[in-house]
Design a protein around this motif. Structure first.
Motif, PDB file in Angstrom:
ATOM      1  N   CYS A  80      63.324  -8.058 -10.397  1.00 32.99           N
ATOM      2  CA  CYS A  80      62.809  -8.535 -11.681  1.00 32.99           C
ATOM      3  C   CYS A  80      62.340  -7.351 -12.531  1.00 32.99           C
ATOM      4  O   CYS A  80      61.591  -6.500 -12.061  1.00 32.99           O
ATOM      5  CB  CYS A  80      61.652  -9.504 -11.454  1.00 32.99           C
ATOM      6  SG  CYS A  80      60.894 -10.022 -13.003  1.00 32.99           S
ATOM      7  N   SER A  84      55.387  -8.786 -15.915  1.00 35.50           N
ATOM      8  CA  SER A  84      54.415  -9.066 -14.845  1.00 35.50           C
ATOM      9  C   SER A  84      54.782  -8.326 -13.565  1.00 35.50           C
ATOM     10  O   SER A  84      53.906  -7.812 -12.865  1.00 35.50           O
ATOM     11  CB  SER A  84      54.338 -10.569 -14.563  1.00 35.50           C
ATOM     12  OG  SER A  84      53.881 -11.226 -15.698  1.00 35.50           O
ATOM     13  N   THR A 124      58.330 -16.385 -10.629  1.00 36.15           N
ATOM     14  CA  THR A 124      57.270 -16.194  -9.629  1.00 36.15           C
ATOM     15  C   THR A 124      56.367 -15.036 -10.062  1.00 36.15           C
ATOM     16  O   THR A 124      55.949 -14.210  -9.243  1.00 36.15           O
ATOM     17  CB  THR A 124      57.879 -15.899  -8.236  1.00 36.15           C
ATOM     18  OG1 THR A 124      58.875 -14.869  -8.384  1.00 36.15           O
ATOM     19  CG2 THR A 124      58.519 -17.120  -7.632  1.00 36.15           C
ATOM     20  N   SER A 130      59.078  -9.493  -7.618  1.00 32.58           N
ATOM     21  CA  SER A 130      60.025 -10.446  -7.052  1.00 32.58           C
ATOM     22  C   SER A 130      61.429  -9.867  -7.051  1.00 32.58           C
ATOM     23  O   SER A 130      61.762  -9.012  -7.872  1.00 32.58           O
ATOM     24  CB  SER A 130      60.028 -11.730  -7.890  1.00 32.58           C
ATOM     25  OG  SER A 130      58.731 -12.242  -8.015  1.00 32.58           O
TER      26      SER A 130
HETATM   27  S1  FES Z   1      57.881 -11.280 -14.356  1.00 29.74           S
HETATM   28 FE1  FES Z   1      58.855 -11.015 -12.442  1.00 29.74          FE
HETATM   29  S2  FES Z   1      59.094 -13.045 -11.702  1.00 29.74           S
HETATM   30 FE2  FES Z   1      58.289 -13.303 -13.690  1.00 29.74          FE
END
Ligand code: FES
Length: 154
Positions: A80, A84, A124, A130
């Protein structure tokens, strides 16, 4: 891939789904399942079959992380790249995977077993960083956990 095989498969899919624009995605998914990736010839033939430009078809094929426009390894590892996960130490997870596999982001191992790629948010975010290995999602990664997961695919 033999051109005749591609054309016959595409013909079957267009017969099953129809040529409406909204059926482009399932046709691309099925072609990828059949041939492993969506190369230039496939994109061109799909564009012809749907009456769309090659750019339009390529845009769809390259937008979705689960579609590949280049040949990939047996296991496609997608990290990802959304904010985040960035904030949760994704960079060190990626470094550990690159070191374990001996390839850089965007590359495929010489034995065609693993490819490393980015994907957008996997939903997630509260448990990042992730990654996905093919269709399987993994969260709460640390560098060592990510390497252990990859080793389990050997
Ligand atoms: S920012 Fe990586 S899973 Fe949402």
């Amino acid at each position: 891939m033999l051109r005749e095989t591609l054309l016959r498969t595409l013909d079957d899919l267009v017969g099953r789904y129809g040529k409406a624009r909204e059926n482009l995605l399932p046709v691309l998914q099925d072609l990828q399942a059949e041939f492993g990736f969506l190369g230039e010839e496939t994109i061109n033939e799909v564009a012809r079959a749907f009456g769309l430009s090659q750019t339009e078809v390529f845009s769809v094929a390259s937008f979705y992380h689960f579609l590949n426009t280049q040949e990939k390894g047996k296991y496609v590892i997608r990290i990802c790249r959304t904010i985040s996960c960035d904030l949760r130490d994704k960079a060190n997870v990626l470094r550990a995977l690159e070191s374990e596999l001996g390839i850089k982001m965007g590359e495929t191992t010489r034995d065609k077993k693993y490819s490393l790629d980015y994907a957008n948010c996997m939903g997630t975010c509260d448990r990042g960083p992730s990654m996905m290995v093919n269709d399987r999602l993994y969260a709460d990664l640390s560098p060592s956990k990510a390497v252990d997961i990859i080793r389990s695919y050997r």
